[in-house]
Design a protein around this motif. Structure first.
Motif, PDB file in Angstrom:
ATOM      1  N   ALA A 169    -162.387 -16.221  39.355  1.00  0.00           N
ATOM      2  CA  ALA A 169    -162.471 -16.303  37.892  1.00  0.00           C
ATOM      3  C   ALA A 169    -163.638 -15.465  37.390  1.00  0.00           C
ATOM      4  N   ARG A 192    -162.811 -11.709  37.505  1.00  0.00           N
ATOM      5  CA  ARG A 192    -161.870 -11.227  36.486  1.00  0.00           C
ATOM      6  C   ARG A 192    -162.384 -11.420  35.058  1.00  0.00           C
ATOM      7  N   GLY A 193    -163.614 -11.915  34.931  1.00  0.00           N
ATOM      8  CA  GLY A 193    -164.223 -12.056  33.620  1.00  0.00           C
ATOM      9  C   GLY A 193    -163.821 -13.313  32.878  1.00  0.00           C
ATOM     10  N   ALA A 194    -163.276 -14.283  33.587  1.00  0.00           N
ATOM     11  CA  ALA A 194    -162.920 -15.564  32.975  1.00  0.00           C
ATOM     12  C   ALA A 194    -164.143 -16.476  33.082  1.00  0.00           C
ATOM     13  N   TRP A 195    -165.154 -16.148  32.280  1.00  0.00           N
ATOM     14  CA  TRP A 195    -166.473 -16.767  32.418  1.00  0.00           C
ATOM     15  C   TRP A 195    -166.448 -18.285  32.257  1.00  0.00           C
ATOM     16  N   THR A 196    -165.784 -18.761  31.233  1.00  0.00           N
ATOM     17  CA  THR A 196    -165.757 -20.205  30.980  1.00  0.00           C
ATOM     18  C   THR A 196    -165.020 -20.940  32.088  1.00  0.00           C
ATOM     19  N   ASP A 197    -163.898 -20.374  32.539  1.00  0.00           N
ATOM     20  CA  ASP A 197    -163.163 -20.986  33.653  1.00  0.00           C
ATOM     21  C   ASP A 197    -164.040 -21.043  34.895  1.00  0.00           C
ATOM     22  N   ALA A 198    -164.707 -19.936  35.179  1.00  0.00           N
ATOM     23  CA  ALA A 198    -165.584 -19.879  36.355  1.00  0.00           C
ATOM     24  C   ALA A 198    -166.690 -20.917  36.241  1.00  0.00           C
ATOM     25  N   SER A 235    -171.211 -16.958  29.661  1.00  0.00           N
ATOM     26  CA  SER A 235    -170.601 -17.937  28.751  1.00  0.00           C
ATOM     27  C   SER A 235    -171.526 -18.304  27.598  1.00  0.00           C
TER      28      SER A 235
END
Length: 84
Positions: free
Chosen positions: A7, A10-16, A44
């Motif tokens: 995550a 791929r730049g899915a900061w909040t998910d990560a 985030s």
């Protein structure tokens, strides 16, 4: 941890961040994992969580005898503190 790192990649900061926080709550993050948590928190916009994770990563690396990594984190911490 793998899904959190994917995550993050791929730049899915909040998910990560959400995944790293769950892993951390279970006590399963080593100092490097705490650095990843800090990165996700930074991206985030959660400065306090970023600083907290970096402080813990610093202490963990220092305790493990990894002084160079601890020093690098200290530099990053100074940057984060300047943003407060």
């Amino acid at each position: 941890m793998e899904s959190a790192r994917h995550a993050l990649a791929r730049g899915a900061w909040t998910d990560a961040l959400d995944i790293f926080l769950r892993i951390d709550a279970a006590g399963e993050l080593d100092p490097t994992g705490l650095e990843y948590l800090a990165e996700a928190a930074d991206w985030s916009g959660r400065l306090d969580e970023c600083i907290s994770a970096l402080e813990r990563a610093y202490g963990g690396h220092l305790a493990a005898g990894n002084r160079r990594r601890a020093a690098a984190i200290a530099v990053g911490l100074s940057r984060q503190y300047s943003l407060k």
